[in-house]
Design a protein around this motif. Structure first.
Motif, PDB file in Angstrom:
ATOM      1  N   ARG A 158      16.130 -64.362 -57.949  1.00  0.00           N
ATOM      2  CA  ARG A 158      15.874 -64.281 -56.507  1.00  0.00           C
ATOM      3  C   ARG A 158      17.174 -64.222 -55.719  1.00  0.00           C
ATOM      4  NH1 ARG A 158      10.838 -67.283 -54.031  1.00  0.00           N
ATOM      5  NH2 ARG A 158      10.001 -65.532 -55.235  1.00  0.00           N
ATOM      6  N   VAL A 159      18.173 -65.002 -56.116  1.00  0.00           N
ATOM      7  CA  VAL A 159      19.446 -64.981 -55.402  1.00  0.00           C
ATOM      8  C   VAL A 159      20.143 -63.635 -55.573  1.00  0.00           C
ATOM      9  CG1 VAL A 159      21.785 -65.954 -55.369  1.00  0.00           C
ATOM     10  CG2 VAL A 159      19.794 -67.468 -55.422  1.00  0.00           C
ATOM     11  N   LEU A 213      16.992 -68.582 -48.868  1.00  0.00           N
ATOM     12  CA  LEU A 213      16.933 -68.036 -50.224  1.00  0.00           C
ATOM     13  C   LEU A 213      15.543 -68.114 -50.839  1.00  0.00           C
ATOM     14  CD1 LEU A 213      20.280 -69.433 -51.683  1.00  0.00           C
ATOM     15  CD2 LEU A 213      19.812 -67.154 -50.771  1.00  0.00           C
ATOM     16  N   ARG A 214      14.636 -68.793 -50.186  1.00  0.00           N
ATOM     17  CA  ARG A 214      13.237 -68.920 -50.638  1.00  0.00           C
ATOM     18  C   ARG A 214      13.166 -69.512 -52.053  1.00  0.00           C
ATOM     19  NH1 ARG A 214      10.780 -64.395 -51.436  1.00  0.00           N
ATOM     20  NH2 ARG A 214      12.672 -63.132 -51.541  1.00  0.00           N
ATOM     21  N   THR A 252      27.078 -67.163 -49.535  1.00  0.00           N
ATOM     22  CA  THR A 252      25.826 -67.528 -50.202  1.00  0.00           C
ATOM     23  C   THR A 252      26.083 -68.095 -51.592  1.00  0.00           C
ATOM     24  OG1 THR A 252      24.667 -65.795 -48.968  1.00  0.00           O
ATOM     25  CG2 THR A 252      23.564 -66.677 -50.913  1.00  0.00           C
ATOM     26  N   PHE A 279      18.243 -59.095 -45.649  1.00  0.00           N
ATOM     27  CA  PHE A 279      18.859 -60.431 -45.673  1.00  0.00           C
ATOM     28  C   PHE A 279      20.186 -60.423 -44.943  1.00  0.00           C
ATOM     29  CE2 PHE A 279      22.108 -63.043 -47.790  1.00  0.00           C
ATOM     30  CZ  PHE A 279      21.619 -64.315 -47.543  1.00  0.00           C
ATOM     31  N   THR A 286      18.495 -61.109 -53.483  1.00  0.00           N
ATOM     32  CA  THR A 286      18.793 -61.388 -52.074  1.00  0.00           C
ATOM     33  C   THR A 286      20.162 -60.867 -51.679  1.00  0.00           C
ATOM     34  OG1 THR A 286      17.378 -63.359 -52.047  1.00  0.00           O
ATOM     35  CG2 THR A 286      19.092 -63.231 -50.369  1.00  0.00           C
ATOM     36  N   ASN A 319      20.082 -57.285 -50.704  1.00  0.00           N
ATOM     37  CA  ASN A 319      19.008 -56.947 -49.778  1.00  0.00           C
ATOM     38  C   ASN A 319      19.585 -56.720 -48.375  1.00  0.00           C
ATOM     39  OD1 ASN A 319      16.764 -56.777 -48.131  1.00  0.00           O
ATOM     40  ND2 ASN A 319      15.726 -58.561 -48.995  1.00  0.00           N
TER      41      ASN A 319
END
Length: 408
Positions: free
Chosen positions: A185-186, A171-172, A256, A195, A189, A192
């Motif tokens: 960001r989540v 997840l960076r 996730t 991902f 993601t 994406n």
């Protein structure tokens, strides 16, 4: 402020406050009371529940997964015949299938890996292997070793823990980031495609690479035969739409989001990284729902109750049914009693431990709602030690496909 273990957060409440929220909800009559308890994950004070056994969860999981598949196929056949209103039925079929898949993964497979499903290896191990092959998740034997060694015991919530690795690599996310930035960001993601492609490849690799040659050949042979049969009969579009789709993107979105509520990160001010007080502080319950309206009269009161029911059914129920499936709402009980033989009755067993004074462990804590629970975890990561939780430290650890960590 910190309590020396994890960052404090006003969303984290004790059992007394959690009980007050649950007791204010409707609980009259068996028709409403038990479903509401399993939705929230919290019994009302004094409530008694049915004695569920492992077999119930195994049957419910497979029936849900296969029943949803059948419902999806029926809906798709209607859509292909031009019956457009079958579209919501198809979506419902996906949801039912996903619910079964996640229950099989998060409870049955998980307990089998702990050798605690029926506590009989002659049964637990073959079932775990079957579920791994059907859902295409990490090889059961490898998962059994890594989960116990790296997620439980002394490596819990260290860079050895796959939960931590998934946060920092997959997840960076990193210490010092704001809650808003982590949420952004989540969410990006989750939509994406790169991902999801990497996640799926990681799942396949984590199943096949560690597996024995016999397991690889048998699994590949079974899937090849199924593929040939689907092409031969013309059913391959049904397989792609009704099985492959919910098993990939929706499954990975659910996984996730579940990852984001599993455990809080320890505070840099924690004096010792050992003992039950420390490890107990890293996991809390996630009860699903919200406080009911205060007593009142008139149209305003009716409107408040209508809004409450709408949010419970349209917001909180999907969170429970599709993300926090099975005993994940009571994951704190599992980390305190990982080998409890009564795990199948998780809602009432956790409450029994609370009522019994949770001997040897600190007070239980909880968050109401999926979104607040994720925010609590993000806040704890934001306050965590950047030197301890760094990508460089994880890079020094070899032997794991990091995307397999998402499914731990």
């Amino acid at each position: 402020m910190t309590d020396g273990l994890v960052t404090t957060n006003p969303a984290l409440i004790g059992e007394r406050e959690a009980a007050e929220v649950r007791d204010a909800m409707p609980s009259a009559g068996p028709v409403l009371a038990l479903p509401l308890t399993y939705l929230t994950g919290k019994p009302y004070t004094g409530q008694r529940g049915p004695r569920l056994r492992p077999g119930h969860h195994v049957v419910f999981g497979f029936v849900s997964m296969l029943g949803g598949l059948a419902l999806s196929c029926w809906a798709l056949s209607g859509l292909l015949a031009g019956i457009w209103w079958f579209s919501p039925v198809l979506v419902a079929g996906w949801a039912v299938s996903l619910h079964g898949m996640r229950n099989l993964r998060m409870m049955v497979y998980h307990q089998a890996a702990h050798r605690n499903l029926w506590a009989r290896q002659s049964v637990d191990r073959p079932l775990g292997r079957v579920i791994a092959g059907v859902l295409m998740v990490q090889d059961f034997e490898r998962y059994t070793v890594e989960h116990v060694a790296d997620h439980h015991a002394v490596h819990h919530m260290t860079v050895r823990d796959p939960t931590v690795q998934a946060f920092l690599i997959g997840l960076r996310l990193a210490p010092g980031m704001s809650r808003r930035r982590m949420w952004a960001r989540v969410l990006v993601t989750l939509v994406n495609p790169v991902f999801h492609a990497r996640f799926l490849i990681g799942r396949i690799r984590s199943y096949f690479q560690p597996a024995s040659a016999r397991t690889r050949y048998v699994t590949a042979g079974v899937y090849l035969l199924i593929a040939v049969a689907l092409v031969w009969t013309g059913w391959w579009p049904f397989a792609l739409v009704c099985w492959v789709w919910p098993l990939t993107v929706p499954y990975q979105v659910s996984n996730t989001l579940r990852l984001c509520v599993k455990h809080t990160f320890p505070s840099p001010l924690a004096a010792e990284r050992k003992g039950r007080d420390y490890f107990g502080s890293l996991t809390n319950a996630i009860f699903i729902g919200e406080a009911a309206p205060e007593p009142g009269r008139g149209i305003v009161h009716v409107g408040r109750w209508a809004r409450w029911w709408a949010r419970m059914l349209l917001l909180h129920f999907p969170s429970r049914y599709l993300v926090l499936t099975g005993d994940t709402v009571c994951h704190d009980f599992h980390h305190r009693r990982p080998m409890s033989r009564e795990w199948a009755g998780y809602v009432f067993e956790r409450q029994a431990d609370v009522d019994g004074g949770h001997p040897g462990w600190p007070q239980y804590r909880a968050v109401w709602g999926l979104v607040p629970a994720i925010s609590v975890v993000f806040d704890s990561l934001s306050a965590a030690d950047p030197r301890e939780y760094s990508v460089d430290r994880i890079a020094a650890i070899s032997g794991r496909d990091l995307f397999s960590a998402f499914d731990d």
